[in-house]
Motif scaffolding. Structure first.
Motif, PDB file in Angstrom:
ATOM      1  N   PRO A  96       0.831  -1.217   0.000  1.00  0.00           N
ATOM      2  CA  PRO A  96       0.000   0.000   0.000  1.00  0.00           C
ATOM      3  C   PRO A  96       0.862   1.263   0.000  1.00  0.00           C
ATOM      4  O   PRO A  96       1.226   1.776   1.040  1.00  0.00           O
ATOM      5  N   LEU A  97       1.188   1.769  -1.204  1.00  0.00           N
ATOM      6  CA  LEU A  97       2.096   2.904  -1.331  1.00  0.00           C
ATOM      7  C   LEU A  97       1.389   4.249  -1.361  1.00  0.00           C
ATOM      8  O   LEU A  97       1.912   5.229  -0.841  1.00  0.00           O
ATOM      9  N   GLN A  98       0.243   4.334  -2.018  1.00  0.00           N
ATOM     10  CA  GLN A  98      -0.477   5.603  -2.197  1.00  0.00           C
ATOM     11  C   GLN A  98      -1.950   5.397  -1.928  1.00  0.00           C
ATOM     12  O   GLN A  98      -2.556   4.483  -2.478  1.00  0.00           O
ATOM     13  N   ASP A  99      -2.528   6.245  -1.090  1.00  0.00           N
ATOM     14  CA  ASP A  99      -3.972   6.289  -0.852  1.00  0.00           C
ATOM     15  C   ASP A  99      -4.537   5.071  -0.130  1.00  0.00           C
ATOM     16  O   ASP A  99      -5.749   4.972   0.038  1.00  0.00           O
ATOM     17  N   HIS A 100      -3.685   4.126   0.273  1.00  0.00           N
ATOM     18  CA  HIS A 100      -4.167   2.926   0.951  1.00  0.00           C
ATOM     19  C   HIS A 100      -3.307   2.643   2.177  1.00  0.00           C
ATOM     20  O   HIS A 100      -2.131   2.981   2.209  1.00  0.00           O
ATOM     21  N   ASP A 101      -3.912   1.983   3.186  1.00  0.00           N
ATOM     22  CA  ASP A 101      -3.142   1.587   4.368  1.00  0.00           C
ATOM     23  C   ASP A 101      -3.243   0.093   4.648  1.00  0.00           C
ATOM     24  O   ASP A 101      -2.761  -0.381   5.667  1.00  0.00           O
ATOM     25  N   GLY A 102      -3.874  -0.643   3.737  1.00  0.00           N
ATOM     26  CA  GLY A 102      -3.971  -2.084   3.910  1.00  0.00           C
ATOM     27  C   GLY A 102      -4.383  -2.759   2.625  1.00  0.00           C
ATOM     28  O   GLY A 102      -5.064  -2.147   1.782  1.00  0.00           O
ATOM     29  N   LEU A 103      -3.959  -4.000   2.464  1.00  0.00           N
ATOM     30  CA  LEU A 103      -4.329  -4.821   1.312  1.00  0.00           C
ATOM     31  C   LEU A 103      -4.753  -6.193   1.817  1.00  0.00           C
ATOM     32  O   LEU A 103      -4.205  -6.673   2.814  1.00  0.00           O
ATOM     33  N   ARG A 104      -5.696  -6.813   1.119  1.00  0.00           N
ATOM     34  CA  ARG A 104      -6.100  -8.181   1.442  1.00  0.00           C
ATOM     35  C   ARG A 104      -6.382  -8.943   0.163  1.00  0.00           C
ATOM     36  O   ARG A 104      -7.070  -8.435  -0.727  1.00  0.00           O
ATOM     37  N   TRP A 105      -5.843 -10.165   0.094  1.00  0.00           N
ATOM     38  CA  TRP A 105      -6.220 -11.084  -0.979  1.00  0.00           C
ATOM     39  C   TRP A 105      -7.432 -11.845  -0.476  1.00  0.00           C
ATOM     40  O   TRP A 105      -7.365 -12.493   0.577  1.00  0.00           O
ATOM     41  N   LEU A 106      -8.530 -11.767  -1.201  1.00  0.00           N
ATOM     42  CA  LEU A 106      -9.788 -12.373  -0.777  1.00  0.00           C
ATOM     43  C   LEU A 106     -10.157 -13.547  -1.673  1.00  0.00           C
ATOM     44  O   LEU A 106     -10.177 -13.414  -2.896  1.00  0.00           O
ATOM     45  N   THR A 107     -10.467 -14.679  -1.058  1.00  0.00           N
ATOM     46  CA  THR A 107     -10.988 -15.819  -1.812  1.00  0.00           C
ATOM     47  C   THR A 107     -12.432 -15.512  -2.188  1.00  0.00           C
ATOM     48  O   THR A 107     -13.044 -14.594  -1.622  1.00  0.00           O
ATOM     49  N   PRO A 108     -13.031 -16.277  -3.107  1.00  0.00           N
ATOM     50  CA  PRO A 108     -14.437 -16.024  -3.449  1.00  0.00           C
ATOM     51  C   PRO A 108     -15.355 -16.040  -2.219  1.00  0.00           C
ATOM     52  O   PRO A 108     -16.307 -15.268  -2.152  1.00  0.00           O
ATOM     53  N   GLU A 109     -15.049 -16.878  -1.237  1.00  0.00           N
ATOM     54  CA  GLU A 109     -15.876 -16.946  -0.027  1.00  0.00           C
ATOM     55  C   GLU A 109     -15.674 -15.737   0.883  1.00  0.00           C
ATOM     56  O   GLU A 109     -16.533 -15.444   1.716  1.00  0.00           O
ATOM     57  N   GLU A 110     -14.561 -15.032   0.740  1.00  0.00           N
ATOM     58  CA  GLU A 110     -14.236 -13.893   1.608  1.00  0.00           C
ATOM     59  C   GLU A 110     -14.536 -12.535   0.975  1.00  0.00           C
ATOM     60  O   GLU A 110     -14.406 -11.508   1.653  1.00  0.00           O
ATOM     61  N   ILE A 111     -14.933 -12.514  -0.280  1.00  0.00           N
ATOM     62  CA  ILE A 111     -15.069 -11.240  -0.996  1.00  0.00           C
ATOM     63  C   ILE A 111     -15.956 -10.245  -0.260  1.00  0.00           C
ATOM     64  O   ILE A 111     -15.672  -9.048  -0.245  1.00  0.00           O
ATOM     65  N   TRP A 112     -17.002 -10.706   0.393  1.00  0.00           N
ATOM     66  CA  TRP A 112     -17.924  -9.784   1.062  1.00  0.00           C
ATOM     67  C   TRP A 112     -17.586  -9.586   2.536  1.00  0.00           C
ATOM     68  O   TRP A 112     -18.370  -9.010   3.279  1.00  0.00           O
ATOM     69  N   ASP A 113     -16.389 -10.022   2.970  1.00  0.00           N
ATOM     70  CA  ASP A 113     -15.955  -9.819   4.351  1.00  0.00           C
ATOM     71  C   ASP A 113     -15.434  -8.409   4.603  1.00  0.00           C
ATOM     72  O   ASP A 113     -15.166  -8.053   5.748  1.00  0.00           O
ATOM     73  N   VAL A 114     -15.240  -7.624   3.558  1.00  0.00           N
ATOM     74  CA  VAL A 114     -14.748  -6.251   3.723  1.00  0.00           C
ATOM     75  C   VAL A 114     -15.852  -5.268   3.346  1.00  0.00           C
ATOM     76  O   VAL A 114     -16.790  -5.607   2.624  1.00  0.00           O
ATOM     77  N   ASP A 115     -15.721  -4.050   3.838  1.00  0.00           N
ATOM     78  CA  ASP A 115     -16.693  -2.983   3.595  1.00  0.00           C
ATOM     79  C   ASP A 115     -16.295  -2.232   2.318  1.00  0.00           C
ATOM     80  O   ASP A 115     -15.560  -1.243   2.367  1.00  0.00           O
ATOM     81  N   TRP A 116     -16.777  -2.728   1.175  1.00  0.00           N
ATOM     82  CA  TRP A 116     -16.442  -2.132  -0.123  1.00  0.00           C
ATOM     83  C   TRP A 116     -17.066  -0.744  -0.247  1.00  0.00           C
ATOM     84  O   TRP A 116     -18.167  -0.495   0.252  1.00  0.00           O
ATOM     85  N   LEU A 117     -16.381   0.148  -0.960  1.00  0.00           N
ATOM     86  CA  LEU A 117     -16.983   1.426  -1.332  1.00  0.00           C
ATOM     87  C   LEU A 117     -18.237   1.150  -2.150  1.00  0.00           C
ATOM     88  O   LEU A 117     -18.249   0.235  -2.989  1.00  0.00           O
TER      89      LEU A 117
END
Length: 147
Positions: A96-117
């Motif tokens: 996360p170099l610009q505009d971000h403070d975290g990254l996650r690789w999400l499996t198809p089962e995890e895609i909705w585990d984060v609060d998407w814009l």
């Protein structure tokens, strides 16, 4: 009529995993997750803009694979176009170099585990359906068709 400005987003894939990036700015978006990307500059092709944005934001070398069908409105005059992309074999790992403070690789089962814009949700839904369809047999394709 106002000219539209295209914002490119990357559905950056590693196998069947999708990369999500957590915004650090502006304050109203901080803490929410998005597909990394940015504005297409004048005279730039969208695919070139996507490669440039991924290098600037994540420090990676990526290749664009294909356009995800659809166009999603952002605040006027911006519209979001999304492409699938993959890391080049010799690329560094995303950071996360610009505009971000975290990254996650999400499996198809995890895609909705984060609060998407909100504006990324329709594109993520389309990518998730494609991942499900690619990862399993006819029953997964039927489920994707129902979404």
């Amino acid at each position: 009529m106002t000219e539209r400005i295209v914002v490119v987003g990357a559905a950056l894939l590693d196998g069947d995993r999708l990369l999500a990036a957590r915004r650090s700015a502006p304050p109203e978006l901080a803490g929410r997750w998005e597909l990394p990307g940015g504005k297409v500059e004048p005279g730039e092709r969208p695919e070139g803009a996507l490669v440039r944005e991924l290098r600037e934001e994540l420090g990676v070398d990526a290749r664009v694979v294909e356009r995800v069908p659809g166009e999603w409105p952002l605040r006027p005059p911006y519209v979001l176009h999304v492409w699938t992309a993959r890391l080049e074999p010799a690329s560094a790992a995303p950071a996360p170099l610009q505009d971000h403070d975290g990254l996650r690789w999400l499996t198809p089962e995890e895609i909705w585990d984060v609060d998407w814009l909100d504006q990324d949700v329709p594109a993520v839904r389309e990518v998730a359906a494609r991942l499900r369809a690619a990862g399993a047999g006819p029953s997964a394709r039927a489920a994707a068709d129902r979404d």
